[in-house]
Design a protein around this motif. Structure first.
Motif, mmCIF file in Angstrom:
data_model
loop_
_atom_site.group_PDB
_atom_site.id
_atom_site.type_symbol
_atom_site.label_atom_id
_atom_site.label_comp_id
_atom_site.label_asym_id
_atom_site.label_seq_id
_atom_site.Cartn_x
_atom_site.Cartn_y
_atom_site.Cartn_z
ATOM 1 N N GLY A 46 -27.686 6.944 -44.477
ATOM 2 C CA GLY A 46 -28.222 5.603 -44.254
ATOM 3 C C GLY A 46 -27.130 4.593 -43.977
ATOM 4 O O GLY A 46 -25.955 4.822 -44.278
ATOM 5 N N ILE A 47 -27.543 3.491 -43.381
ATOM 6 C CA ILE A 47 -26.631 2.362 -43.123
ATOM 7 C C ILE A 47 -27.366 1.083 -43.498
ATOM 8 O O ILE A 47 -28.567 0.939 -43.238
ATOM 9 C CB ILE A 47 -26.192 2.326 -41.642
ATOM 10 N N SER B 3 -26.900 -5.054 -43.242
ATOM 11 C CA SER B 3 -26.359 -6.231 -43.934
ATOM 12 C C SER B 3 -25.497 -7.059 -43.002
ATOM 13 O O SER B 3 -24.723 -7.902 -43.436
ATOM 14 C CB SER B 3 -25.547 -5.763 -45.144
ATOM 15 N N GLY C 208 -16.226 0.682 -37.616
ATOM 16 C CA GLY C 208 -16.100 1.543 -38.812
ATOM 17 C C GLY C 208 -17.385 2.314 -39.053
ATOM 18 O O GLY C 208 -17.364 3.527 -39.273
ATOM 19 N N GLY D 249 -17.101 6.219 -38.528
ATOM 20 C CA GLY D 249 -17.186 6.897 -39.835
ATOM 21 C C GLY D 249 -18.552 7.525 -40.073
ATOM 22 O O GLY D 249 -18.663 8.470 -40.855
ATOM 23 N N ALA D 250 -19.581 7.010 -39.420
ATOM 24 C CA ALA D 250 -20.925 7.491 -39.741
ATOM 25 C C ALA D 250 -21.715 7.860 -38.472
ATOM 26 O O ALA D 250 -21.925 9.041 -38.204
ATOM 27 C CB ALA D 250 -21.656 6.420 -40.561
ATOM 28 N N TYR E 156 -27.264 0.164 -57.482
ATOM 29 C CA TYR E 156 -27.170 0.628 -56.083
ATOM 30 C C TYR E 156 -27.006 2.157 -55.976
ATOM 31 O O TYR E 156 -27.728 2.820 -55.236
ATOM 32 C CB TYR E 156 -25.978 -0.111 -55.459
ATOM 33 N N PRO F 55 -23.515 13.018 -44.319
ATOM 34 C CA PRO F 55 -22.313 12.514 -43.639
ATOM 35 C C PRO F 55 -22.069 11.044 -43.991
ATOM 36 O O PRO F 55 -22.977 10.219 -43.844
ATOM 37 C CB PRO F 55 -22.660 12.672 -42.154
ATOM 38 N N THR G 282 -12.431 8.512 -41.018
ATOM 39 C CA THR G 282 -13.311 8.451 -42.190
ATOM 40 C C THR G 282 -13.121 7.133 -42.934
ATOM 41 O O THR G 282 -13.924 6.770 -43.783
ATOM 42 C CB THR G 282 -13.038 9.617 -43.151
ATOM 43 N N ARG G 283 -12.027 6.433 -42.629
ATOM 44 C CA ARG G 283 -11.787 5.127 -43.237
ATOM 45 C C ARG G 283 -11.103 4.227 -42.213
ATOM 46 O O ARG G 283 -9.863 4.208 -42.110
ATOM 47 C CB ARG G 283 -10.918 5.301 -44.499
ATOM 48 N N VAL G 284 -11.893 3.505 -41.453
ATOM 49 C CA VAL G 284 -11.341 2.569 -40.463
ATOM 50 C C VAL G 284 -10.993 1.287 -41.213
ATOM 51 O O VAL G 284 -11.809 0.765 -41.983
ATOM 52 C CB VAL G 284 -12.381 2.275 -39.344
ATOM 53 N N SER H 97 -15.211 -4.025 -42.412
ATOM 54 C CA SER H 97 -16.502 -4.205 -43.065
ATOM 55 C C SER H 97 -17.342 -5.245 -42.330
ATOM 56 O O SER H 97 -16.809 -6.239 -41.824
ATOM 57 C CB SER H 97 -16.212 -4.677 -44.495
HETATM 58 N N1 AQP Z 1 -14.517 1.004 -42.311
HETATM 59 C C1 AQP Z 1 -15.223 2.125 -42.336
HETATM 60 N N2 AQP Z 1 -14.658 3.297 -41.957
HETATM 61 C C2 AQP Z 1 -15.383 4.453 -41.973
HETATM 62 N N3 AQP Z 1 -16.670 4.521 -42.351
HETATM 63 C C3 AQP Z 1 -17.255 3.365 -42.736
HETATM 64 N N4 AQP Z 1 -18.488 3.080 -43.158
HETATM 65 C C4 AQP Z 1 -18.607 1.755 -43.421
HETATM 66 N N5 AQP Z 1 -17.433 1.149 -43.169
HETATM 67 C C5 AQP Z 1 -16.573 2.117 -42.749
HETATM 68 C C6 AQP Z 1 -19.538 4.076 -43.313
HETATM 69 O O1 AQP Z 1 -20.701 3.576 -42.680
HETATM 70 C C7 AQP Z 1 -21.829 4.040 -43.394
HETATM 71 C C8 AQP Z 1 -22.740 2.897 -43.681
HETATM 72 O O2 AQP Z 1 -22.139 1.970 -44.545
HETATM 73 P P1 AQP Z 1 -23.029 0.845 -45.178
HETATM 74 O O3 AQP Z 1 -23.450 -0.110 -44.155
HETATM 75 O O4 AQP Z 1 -24.156 1.429 -45.915
HETATM 76 O O5 AQP Z 1 -22.177 0.185 -46.277
HETATM 77 P P2 AQP Z 1 -20.680 -0.075 -46.412
HETATM 78 O O6 AQP Z 1 -19.939 1.207 -46.549
HETATM 79 O O7 AQP Z 1 -20.540 -1.032 -47.557
HETATM 80 O O8 AQP Z 1 -20.311 -0.736 -45.011
HETATM 81 P P3 AQP Z 1 -19.811 -2.156 -44.717
HETATM 82 O O9 AQP Z 1 -19.645 -2.292 -43.254
HETATM 83 O O10 AQP Z 1 -18.590 -2.448 -45.544
HETATM 84 O O11 AQP Z 1 -21.045 -3.047 -45.170
HETATM 85 P P4 AQP Z 1 -21.048 -4.277 -46.155
HETATM 86 O O12 AQP Z 1 -20.014 -5.191 -45.633
HETATM 87 O O13 AQP Z 1 -22.429 -4.846 -46.081
HETATM 88 O O14 AQP Z 1 -20.725 -3.752 -47.519
HETATM 89 C C9 AQP Z 1 -21.330 4.732 -44.658
HETATM 90 O O15 AQP Z 1 -21.347 6.125 -44.454
HETATM 91 C C10 AQP Z 1 -19.932 4.236 -44.781
HETATM 92 O O16 AQP Z 1 -19.095 5.178 -45.431
#
Ligand code: AQP
Length: 344
Positions: free
Chosen positions: A18-19, A22, A28, A32-33, A138, A155, A195-197, A208
């Motif tokens: 899921g994504i 937000s 990323g 990553g996903a 969460y 994934p 896996t971590r941008v 983010s």
């Molecule tokens: N920077 C990243 N690099 C690699 N993978 C990433 N993911 C998120 N940011 C990166 C992966 O995307 C999927 C969905 O993430 P999410 O939207 O559920 O929540 P998150 O990880 O908290 O992403 P964000 O962009 O940082 O959202 P906000 O700012 O709302 O908290 C996941 O598989 C995550 O690993």
């Protein structure tokens, strides 16, 4: 007498991820996903992808923006290559079994487990007393998202590893407490060069959606000029690019840009460095911009086209919710029976 309902080996390989809607999708999220969701689509019996709107509201969301972001996320999935005929695509709140199973898991998970979660600590910050109870819980909702489908493979990007370990802990504790083998012990799938941008402004911070600085991320809706400007201004160090991976040691910003290049080009970091080693960033950045625009422009164009007909997106989400409920309903019913709810 306790009954063994299923053995883990009996679980059909099934992918769930899921994504959160937000904000807008970032590079990323894509690398990553989503890009990996697309790769897995043909490889597993069933792939289920969700816009986790109930997760998004663990921090404040403007209702109108949330509606827009959910539809745009759906458009992003489809534009990136998720086929609603091949994968189930839906938004979480349409399948109430997620929240119902999450309640059961709230009663299985321990306070101490939740308190250790780094995402909770990062997002709640210093003012934990003022954070929502939903933000604290969460990871139990995330465990429910996955286990309501008996998903075996999830994934995700590196940042979600700890939550997936907690999902396994919840499944193990539930199975042990009730002496069943009902929930699978899910495998995280964290693979690839990206896996971590990281943020373009700070190599120690994850890229983010909710970072206050727009310059820190590439949005999937950014046009070619914006992408080029953000990459040109991305923080780097004064040295040139190394030819070997060891040369990226202690250089998080350089490593990040090389990782992004490798993931976009579907190649390894070693192969990228063999090609660009010795270049200055002033020479490498235009190459990266060109590649990013070539890969992302068709996706953002298709997203914009799909967003012109939100009725069609809503129909896809309706169908996806129906298909998801067909799997989720019997799993919740059996969970209630196991727990001892009368009339389940
Ligand atoms: N920077 C990243 N690099 C690699 N993978 C990433 N993911 C998120 N940011 C990166 C992966 O995307 C999927 C969905 O993430 P999410 O939207 O559920 O929540 P998150 O990880 O908290 O992403 P964000 O962009 O940082 O959202 P906000 O700012 O709302 O908290 C996941 O598989 C995550 O690993």
């Amino acid at each position: 007498m306790t009954e063994v309902v299923q053995t883990p080996s009996a679980f059909t390989p099934r992918v769930f991820s899921g994504i959160q809607p937000s904000g807008g999708l970032t590079l990323g999220n894509y690398l990553g996903a989503i890009k990996r969701f697309v790769d897995m689509q043909g490889q597993y019996d069933q792939t289920i992808y969700c816009m986790v709107d109930l997760h998004a509201i663990t921090v404040w969301q403007d209702p109108e923006k949330l509606r827009h972001a959910t539809r745009e996320l759906c458009a992003g999935f489809i534009a990136s290559g998720i086929d609603p005929k091949q994968s189930i695509l839906f938004n979480q709140s349409r399948v109430p079994e997620h929240a119902q199973l999450a309640w059961i898991f709230n009663c299985v998970a321990r306070m101490g487990w939740m308190q250790r979660m780094t995402q909770w600590k990062d997002k709640a910050g210093k003012n934990q007393q003022n954070a929502s109870l939903g933000l604290f819980a969460y990871p139990a909702l995330m465990a429910a998202d996955i286990l309501i489908y008996h998903a075996t493979h999830v994934p995700v990007g590196e940042d979600q590893k700890q939550h997936l370990e907690l999902t396994r802990d919840i499944a193990i504790k539930f199975n042990n407490d009730f002496k069943v083998d009902f929930f699978p012990i899910t495998e995280p799938v964290i693979e690839g060069a990206a896996t971590r941008v990281m943020s373009l402004r700070d190599g120690s911070k994850k890229m983010s959606k909710s970072d206050p600085s727009d310059a820190s991320r590439i949005n999937m809706t950014d046009d070619a000029d914006k992408i080029a400007t953000k990459i040109r201004k991305a923080k780097t160090d004064p040295d040139g690019l190394p030819s070997e991976v060891d040369g990226l040691e202690g250089r998080p910003e350089a490593r990040n840009l090389v990782n992004i290049y490798a993931a976009l080009a579907d190649t390894s970091v070693e192969a990228v460095l063999a090609e660009v080693g010795g270049l200055q960033f002033s020479e490498f950045k235009p190459k990266l911009s060109e590649l990013a625009v070539a890969k992302l422009a068709p996706i953002s164009g298709e997203m914009a086209r799909l967003m012109q007909d939100t009725g069609e997106i809503d129909k896809i989400l309706d169908l996806g919710a129906e298909q998801a409920r067909e799997i989720a309903t019997p799993v919740l019913k059996r969970t209630y029976e196991i727990v001892g709810m009368v009339g389940a």
